[in-house]
Motif scaffolding. Structure first.
Motif, PDB file in Angstrom:
ATOM      1  N   SER A 179       3.949  13.653  -2.591  1.00  0.00           N
ATOM      2  CA  SER A 179       3.106  12.822  -1.729  1.00  0.00           C
ATOM      3  C   SER A 179       3.907  12.126  -0.642  1.00  0.00           C
ATOM      4  O   SER A 179       3.345  11.713   0.374  1.00  0.00           O
ATOM      5  CB  SER A 179       2.370  11.771  -2.568  1.00  0.00           C
ATOM      6  N   ARG A 190      -1.553  10.109  -0.760  1.00  0.00           N
ATOM      7  CA  ARG A 190      -0.251   9.758  -0.204  1.00  0.00           C
ATOM      8  C   ARG A 190       0.190   8.352  -0.606  1.00  0.00           C
ATOM      9  O   ARG A 190       1.370   8.097  -0.827  1.00  0.00           O
ATOM     10  CB  ARG A 190      -0.301   9.858   1.321  1.00  0.00           C
ATOM     11  N   ARG A 191      -0.756   7.443  -0.715  1.00  0.00           N
ATOM     12  CA  ARG A 191      -0.408   6.054  -1.015  1.00  0.00           C
ATOM     13  C   ARG A 191       0.122   5.883  -2.438  1.00  0.00           C
ATOM     14  O   ARG A 191       0.751   4.859  -2.754  1.00  0.00           O
ATOM     15  CB  ARG A 191      -1.624   5.147  -0.794  1.00  0.00           C
ATOM     16  N   LEU A 213       7.564  -0.967   2.007  1.00  0.00           N
ATOM     17  CA  LEU A 213       7.784  -0.063   0.878  1.00  0.00           C
ATOM     18  C   LEU A 213       8.697  -0.713  -0.152  1.00  0.00           C
ATOM     19  O   LEU A 213       8.414  -0.661  -1.361  1.00  0.00           O
ATOM     20  CB  LEU A 213       8.390   1.249   1.366  1.00  0.00           C
ATOM     21  N   LEU A 255      -0.064  -1.527  -4.078  1.00  0.00           N
ATOM     22  CA  LEU A 255      -0.758  -0.419  -3.416  1.00  0.00           C
ATOM     23  C   LEU A 255      -1.084  -0.710  -1.952  1.00  0.00           C
ATOM     24  O   LEU A 255      -0.893   0.168  -1.100  1.00  0.00           O
ATOM     25  CB  LEU A 255      -2.017  -0.046  -4.196  1.00  0.00           C
ATOM     26  N   PRO A 256      -1.567  -1.903  -1.603  1.00  0.00           N
ATOM     27  CA  PRO A 256      -1.807  -2.150  -0.163  1.00  0.00           C
ATOM     28  C   PRO A 256      -0.527  -2.158   0.674  1.00  0.00           C
ATOM     29  O   PRO A 256      -0.588  -1.941   1.881  1.00  0.00           O
ATOM     30  CB  PRO A 256      -2.470  -3.540  -0.160  1.00  0.00           C
ATOM     31  N   PHE A 258       2.063  -0.081   0.128  1.00  0.00           N
ATOM     32  CA  PHE A 258       2.607   1.266   0.225  1.00  0.00           C
ATOM     33  C   PHE A 258       2.123   1.950   1.501  1.00  0.00           C
ATOM     34  O   PHE A 258       1.009   1.700   1.975  1.00  0.00           O
ATOM     35  CB  PHE A 258       2.187   2.098  -0.990  1.00  0.00           C
ATOM     36  N   PRO A 259       2.941   2.830   2.083  1.00  0.00           N
ATOM     37  CA  PRO A 259       2.554   3.507   3.327  1.00  0.00           C
ATOM     38  C   PRO A 259       1.391   4.468   3.109  1.00  0.00           C
ATOM     39  O   PRO A 259       1.339   5.179   2.094  1.00  0.00           O
ATOM     40  CB  PRO A 259       3.824   4.253   3.739  1.00  0.00           C
ATOM     41  N   ALA A 260       0.473   4.495   4.069  1.00  0.00           N
ATOM     42  CA  ALA A 260      -0.673   5.395   3.987  1.00  0.00           C
ATOM     43  C   ALA A 260      -0.291   6.824   4.348  1.00  0.00           C
ATOM     44  O   ALA A 260      -0.963   7.775   3.944  1.00  0.00           O
ATOM     45  CB  ALA A 260      -1.799   4.901   4.893  1.00  0.00           C
TER      46      ALA A 260
END
Length: 452
Positions: A179, A190-191, A213, A255-256, A258-260
């Motif tokens: 991912s 991906r996230r 990250l 989770l918010p 983390f990179p999309a």
């Protein structure tokens, strides 16, 4: 005293030794991508830390499985009921066992990085402390994985628990790693990629992880470690359920952050990419030793390009993270040199450096770094030859492949050179616009029908 006993009698020394030896085996016995451009692991300490994080794709399951083996110790020895009758709280024993495993596996991870630092110095690489967040998050991930294995081994003391958990960790880590790799088809969203400590392959020697990250993974692995310890020391079902709260909270916060998209996981390392300039010529601090050699030829090339409308006025090193799907960035005022992808620039002579600046009339390729295109390179080679009067291979990625395809380019150069001077000038101006916009065929712009 108990801690020293755990260090001697637990699996912790063997888990740390396995992690250390497996990692060194990967790094020194396999050529792997970590030895190659654009990010050799000996070029920069941050790059070294990124590659060690990459190896956690294979090393993390080893740590998790070893923790599970250790977690089953009380059940295998038939001491579970006896220990439950002692007045000492369960966390007293758990903390020493967890500390022993976490200390030695974390230390082994640090020693692997230490071996990488020695290699950086041995190869004349660049040192900065930008590696610290990358390294510390990796250590936290290793410790959290070992503790998670301890907890699962204690809760499910079955002979298949350790191998099964190691396989699940390997599959999960691989799916998370996929991912984070932009050129792979991801199975997971991906996230979710950063939920495992392994990172994607670094795309340059002047890149590092983004702060979001690092923060997200620190929170996530911190929550995993706390939950694992609470499950390891819990004595009731209610305590185990409550022990899951740090994990849930960590996921909710992480989770918010983390990179999309995978590209957002890396950014330019401000330490290695700091500009070192000689007039209009600037290189990254990572390659400052080449500035004296580059400055003279670059100034000569800028003087040649000055007769073009909207000519560039500066030469700079391209330091943005390398993309596998997008062409290099471009700016009409700047000629970018990519020392990371085009490793030949680090040893190129004055003529090659001058040609690199003049290629494409000062504009980089429009094809992806991993692709090869005869028309693109042929058009940029002829543009450089227009100024120097000599057609020669460019010092860049893929030059050896194009040497075997030089016939059509030689013929196109002969046709181009036979054109009137004003026509040649107009076509060079048109080529520059084609490469700035990435719309059109470079070689066909100079010599229509050259490849037909």
């Amino acid at each position: 005293m108990i801690f020293r006993i755990e260090l001697r009698r637990s699996i912790a020394p063997w888990a740390g030794l396995a992690l250390f030896l497996f990692a060194l085996g990967f790094l020194f016995l396999l050529s792997g991508p970590w030895w190659k451009v654009p990010a050799p692991w000996t070029a920069h300490t941050t790059t070294t830390a990124l590659w060690v994080r990459f190896l956690l794709q294979f090393l993390w399951p080893v740590v998790v499985g070893a923790g599970a083996i250790q977690g089953m110790r009380d059940s295998r020895s038939g001491m579970t009921e006896l220990l439950a009758t002692t007045p000492r709280p369960p966390w007293h024993r758990a903390i020493r066992l967890a500390a022993a495993l976490g200390t030695l596996t974390g230390l082994a991870y640090l020693l692997v990085f230490g071996a990488g630092v020695v290699e950086v110095f041995a190869h004349g690489g660049f040192f900065s402390f930008a590696f610290v967040p990358v390294l510390l998050v990796g250590v936290l991930g290793v410790v959290a994985g070992g503790w998670a294995g301890l907890a699962v081994g204690r809760l499910v003391p079955h002979p298949l628990t350790a191998p099964g958990l190691a396989v699940l960790a390997l599959v999960g880590t691989t799916l998370c790693w996929m991912s984070l790799e932009p050129d792979l088809d991801a199975v997971l969203p991906r996230r979710l990629g950063p939920l495992a400590p392994a990172l994607a392959e670094p795309r340059g020697s002047v890149v590092t992880t983004t702060a979001s990250l690092d923060a997200g993974q620190a929170v996530w692995f911190g929550g995993l470690a706390v939950t694992a310890f609470l499950l390891l020391s819990a004595g009731s079902t209610r305590a185990r359920l409550l022990g899951l709260l740090p994990l849930v909270a960590g996921a909710a916060v992480a989770l918010p952050l983390f990179p999309a998209v995978p590209e957002a996981a890396f950014t330019t390392d401000s330490h290695a990419a700091r500009k070192v300039c000689d007039g209009p010529v600037c290189l990254a601090e990572l390659h400052h030793d080449r500035l004296a050699a580059v400055a003279g030829p670059a100034r000569e090339a800028l003087a040649m390009l000055a007769k073009l409308p909207g000519a560039p006025t500066r030469v700079e090193e391209q330091v943005a993270p390398d993309s596998v799907s997008e062409p290099a960035p471009r700016d009409p005022d700047v000629v970018y040199l990519d020392f990371q992808r085009n490793d030949g620039l680090r040893t190129a002579d004055a003529a090659d450096l001058r040609a690199a600046v003049l290629a494409g009339a000062g504009v980089p390729s429009c094809v992806r770094p991993s692709s090869a295109d005869l028309s693109d390179l042929g058009g940029r080679m002829i543009a450089a030859a227009y100024f120097t009067g000599e057609l020669k291979p460019l010092p860049e990625y893929g030059r050896h492949w194009f040497q075997t395809q030089s016939g059509p380019i030689d013929r196109a150069w002969a046709q181009f050179r036979a054109l009137p001077a004003d026509v040649r000038f107009a076509r060079i101006v048109a080529l520059r616009q084609v490469l700035l916009t990435c719309h059109g065929d470079p070689l066909d712009t100079l010599v229509p029908g050259a490849l037909r």
